[in-house]
Design an enzyme around this catalytic site. Structure first.
Site, PDB file in Angstrom:
ATOM      1  N   CYS A 377      35.699  35.015  42.671  1.00 39.62           N
ATOM      2  CA  CYS A 377      36.971  35.796  42.580  1.00 39.62           C
ATOM      3  C   CYS A 377      37.068  36.812  44.041  1.00 39.62           C
ATOM      4  O   CYS A 377      37.428  35.920  44.847  1.00 39.62           O
ATOM      5  CB  CYS A 377      37.056  36.776  41.359  1.00 39.62           C
ATOM      6  SG  CYS A 377      38.621  37.548  40.982  1.00 39.62           S
ATOM      7  N   HIS A 503      36.668  33.407  37.133  1.00 39.74           N
ATOM      8  CA  HIS A 503      35.182  34.031  36.725  1.00 39.74           C
ATOM      9  C   HIS A 503      34.753  32.969  35.663  1.00 39.74           C
ATOM     10  O   HIS A 503      34.591  33.190  34.215  1.00 39.74           O
ATOM     11  CB  HIS A 503      35.351  35.252  35.873  1.00 39.74           C
ATOM     12  CG  HIS A 503      35.770  36.556  36.848  1.00 39.74           C
ATOM     13  ND1 HIS A 503      34.751  37.188  37.497  1.00 39.74           N
ATOM     14  CD2 HIS A 503      36.959  37.103  37.061  1.00 39.74           C
ATOM     15  CE1 HIS A 503      35.312  38.190  38.420  1.00 39.74           C
ATOM     16  NE2 HIS A 503      36.582  37.975  38.082  1.00 39.74           N
ATOM     17  N   GLU A 505      31.781  32.551  34.908  1.00 37.36           N
ATOM     18  CA  GLU A 505      30.388  32.981  34.268  1.00 37.36           C
ATOM     19  C   GLU A 505      30.759  33.509  32.667  1.00 37.36           C
ATOM     20  O   GLU A 505      29.874  33.614  31.833  1.00 37.36           O
ATOM     21  CB  GLU A 505      29.976  34.332  35.060  1.00 37.36           C
ATOM     22  CG  GLU A 505      30.711  35.345  35.025  1.00 37.36           C
ATOM     23  CD  GLU A 505      31.849  35.408  36.097  1.00 37.36           C
ATOM     24  OE1 GLU A 505      32.170  34.579  36.677  1.00 37.36           O
ATOM     25  OE2 GLU A 505      32.103  36.746  36.622  1.00 37.36           O
TER      26      GLU A 505
HETATM   27  N1  GLN Z   1      39.798  42.916  44.025  1.00 34.04           N
HETATM   28  C1  GLN Z   1      40.171  41.582  43.923  1.00 34.04           C
HETATM   29  C2  GLN Z   1      41.373  41.252  43.019  1.00 34.04           C
HETATM   30  O1  GLN Z   1      41.978  42.235  42.659  1.00 34.04           O
HETATM   31  C3  GLN Z   1      39.303  40.677  43.112  1.00 34.04           C
HETATM   32  C4  GLN Z   1      38.856  40.896  41.747  1.00 34.04           C
HETATM   33  C5  GLN Z   1      37.735  40.526  41.267  1.00 34.04           C
HETATM   34  O2  GLN Z   1      36.836  39.931  42.018  1.00 34.04           O
HETATM   35  N2  GLN Z   1      37.589  40.507  39.885  1.00 34.04           N
HETATM   36  O3  GLN Z   1      42.167  40.419  43.268  1.00 34.04           O
END
Ligand code: GLN
Length: 534
Positions: A377, A503, A505
């Site tokens: 992410c 994600h 995970e």
């Molecule tokens: N801050 C980033 C976004 O909003 C990444 C978010 C995250 O890593 N969950 O896109």
């Protein structure tokens, strides 16, 4: 009809009620029952999405895009269910819907009150989540005696009215503290908290005691006597080496037999082999070779902030027969030697620009030195920024999140996101399909052309840069076809470099480690071997 198990907590918070509930669920599933499990959070937030991981640990995301308490992660990992929005209810949701109903006039003429309106709303959620399951476990957050959790406890009490005593049971998890000065375990707090529960009208059927040390027979008998439960209904949960051993610890004390006896259920089968095999490997892990992985994240002070990530790494490590040591690196004062001294680098998800430049630098080090790299992410977004700046020579390239006026917004906001000023529940959330390009590392890892992964972010890779990236060896190996969104980046000519917008995970399970983590840890292990043979 479903049977209910309510799990409450006493004396202190953070007792491990989530692990207790998940372990009970695992045992009952192993007996062949269909089990659903839900968590009640007494806070007024509608969901966990707007809470800081520093305070509350990780925000867990379900397939249907709910931002929930991290206990749902335990439920998914232990019981192998796919939880949904219905598995986590908060006081905020309950009040919101009661107030909405009041405004619509659904309670016309009535005074809207905690009992019965709020408790009815809570019970309706219990009933809805329990349909088509043999057993529903309901974990009630907080500690007995808190003001906030009272409506949930009252609803749990009412659930027993008009039902047979074999339809509903209550398990109370309490702390039995150890006093080192007198070398004693003390049962008084447990007695008090059971009394508190009785005042509310709930008689616990089983008491689970959390303690640093094992309880003597006499102490267990004392708890049974003072709390009016049979001796075999006092089950101890001493600190376990691994949380995955808790189901076995409970099984040895017969908690499953107790529950089935109380709920008048007969075991349908006993299938615990796979879980046993996993925990047997876990017990052996001390002997495994060490792998050191740098984690360049922000929320390093609270271990729970990266709960699912740590667990996913653990699952993959056990499968690869390595013992992974996570080295949390401070990206505000990055020391390059610390990254170079590790066998791999993870840059996890996150929000806010603190330490961003350090994360970008860490990724550069991994890219230039052939250190296995896995970006998740925000980690993927940083990888894109690093590549744009240092390979494509796009000066000042950045994410619009941190530099809204940058000349090269390689990470940017989608139009529809720009229109929404609300912060709660407005990110790209939950499961989305991703097509995986043939002939890529991602395709080899997943072994599939179409995957589903869970998201939680607002910003996206800016497609105006796709061609430039590909020309210089950064492949777009995963794409959401419907919205044309970039999901996976990977670098050619690198031992292991993969970065994902989602994600992964959240979907790793002890009995089914996630393929990305499996392959990342494998690459880290191979790096040790290549050091040794060099
Ligand atoms: N801050 C980033 C976004 O909003 C990444 C978010 C995250 O890593 N969950 O896109």
């Amino acid at each position: 009809m479903t049977k209910y198990i309510f799990i409450t907590g006493g004396v202190v918070s953070s007792l491990g009620k989530g692990i207790t509930s998940a372990s009970v669920g695992r045992l009952l599933k192993s007996h062949g029952f269909t089990v659903n499990i839900m968590k009640c959070d007494p806070y007024i937030n509608v969901d966990a999405g707007t809470m800081s991981p520093f305070q509350h640990g990780e925000v867990f995301v379900t397939d249907d895009g709910a931002e929930t308490d991290l206990d749902l992660g335990y439920y998914e990992r232990f019981i192998e269910i796919n939880a949904s929005r219905a598995n986590n209810i908060t006081a905020g949701q309950i009040y919101q819907s009661v107030i909405e109903k009041e405004r619509k006039g659904l309670y016309l003429g009535q005074t809207v009150q905690t009992i019965p309106h709020v408790t009815d709303e809570i019970k309706a959620r219990f009933h809805k989540a329990s349909q088509n399951f043999d057993i529903t476990i309901v974990e009630i957050g907080g500690t007995v005696g808190d003001i906030e959790s009272l409506p949930f406890l009252e609803a749990a009490r009412q659930m027993k009215l008009n039902k047979n005593s074999s339809d509903i049971i209550y398990i109370h998890v309490t702390l039995v503290p150890y006093l080192s000065s007198s070398d004693e375990l003390k049962t008084k707090p447990t007695q008090h908290s059971v009394n508190k529960l009785r005042e509310i009208g709930i008689d616990p059927d089983i008491i689970v005691t959390r303690s640093e040390k094992s309880l003597s027979r006499e102490l267990r008998d004392k708890i049974a006597l003072f709390c009016s439960v049979p001796q075999e209904a006092v089950v101890e949960a001493p600190d376990a080496k691994s949380i995955y051993e808790v189901p076995e610890i409970f099984k040895k004390q017969g908690i499953d037999e107790q529950i089935m006896m109380l709920l008048r259920l007969r075991s349908k089968k006993w299938d615990f082999d796979e879980w046993n095999e996993f925990t047997a490997r876990v017990k052996n892990a001390e002997k495994f070779e060490k792998v050191k992985i740098a984690m360049a994240g922000k929320y390093t002070k609270l271990k729970d902030s990266y709960k699912s990530l740590n667990e996913a790494l653990f699952h993959a490590s056990i499968a690869n027969e390595v013992k992974t040591e996570i080295e949390y690196v401070d990206t505000e004062n990055l020391l390059p030697e610390r990254i170079k001294g590790c066998d791999g680098l993870i840059v996890p998800g996150g929000f806010g620009d603190r330490g961003i430049e350090g994360k970008i630098r860490a990724i550069q080090l991994a890219r230039e030195n052939g250190i296995p790299f896995f970006g998740i992410c925000l980690g993927m977004q940083c990888a894109a920024i690093e590549f744009a700046r240092n390979v494509l020579n796009l000066k000042g390239a950045h994410s619009a999140e941190f530099a809204p006026k940058t000349a090269h917004p390689v990470i940017a906001l989608m139009e529809e996101q720009k229109k929404n000023p609300q912060k709660g529940g407005t990110m790209r959330l939950g499961s989305y399909p991703c097509s995986v390009k043939a002939g890529t590392l991602a395709r080899r890892i997943y072994g599939s052309a179409l995957i589903d992964e869970r998201h939680r972010h607002r910003y996206e890779f800016n497609n105006a840069y796709i061609k430039n990236f590909e020309k210089k060896g950064m492949r777009i190996s995963g794409l959401n076809r419907k919205n044309g969104l970039v999901e996976i980046l990977e670098l050619k000519n690198h031992p292991f470099y993969i970065a994902v917008q989602f994600h992964p995970e959240f979907k790793s399970r002890p009995l089914k480690p996630h393929p990305l983590f499996l392959n990342f840890v494998k690459a880290c292990r191979e790096r040790i071997y290549s050091h040794e043979t060099a």
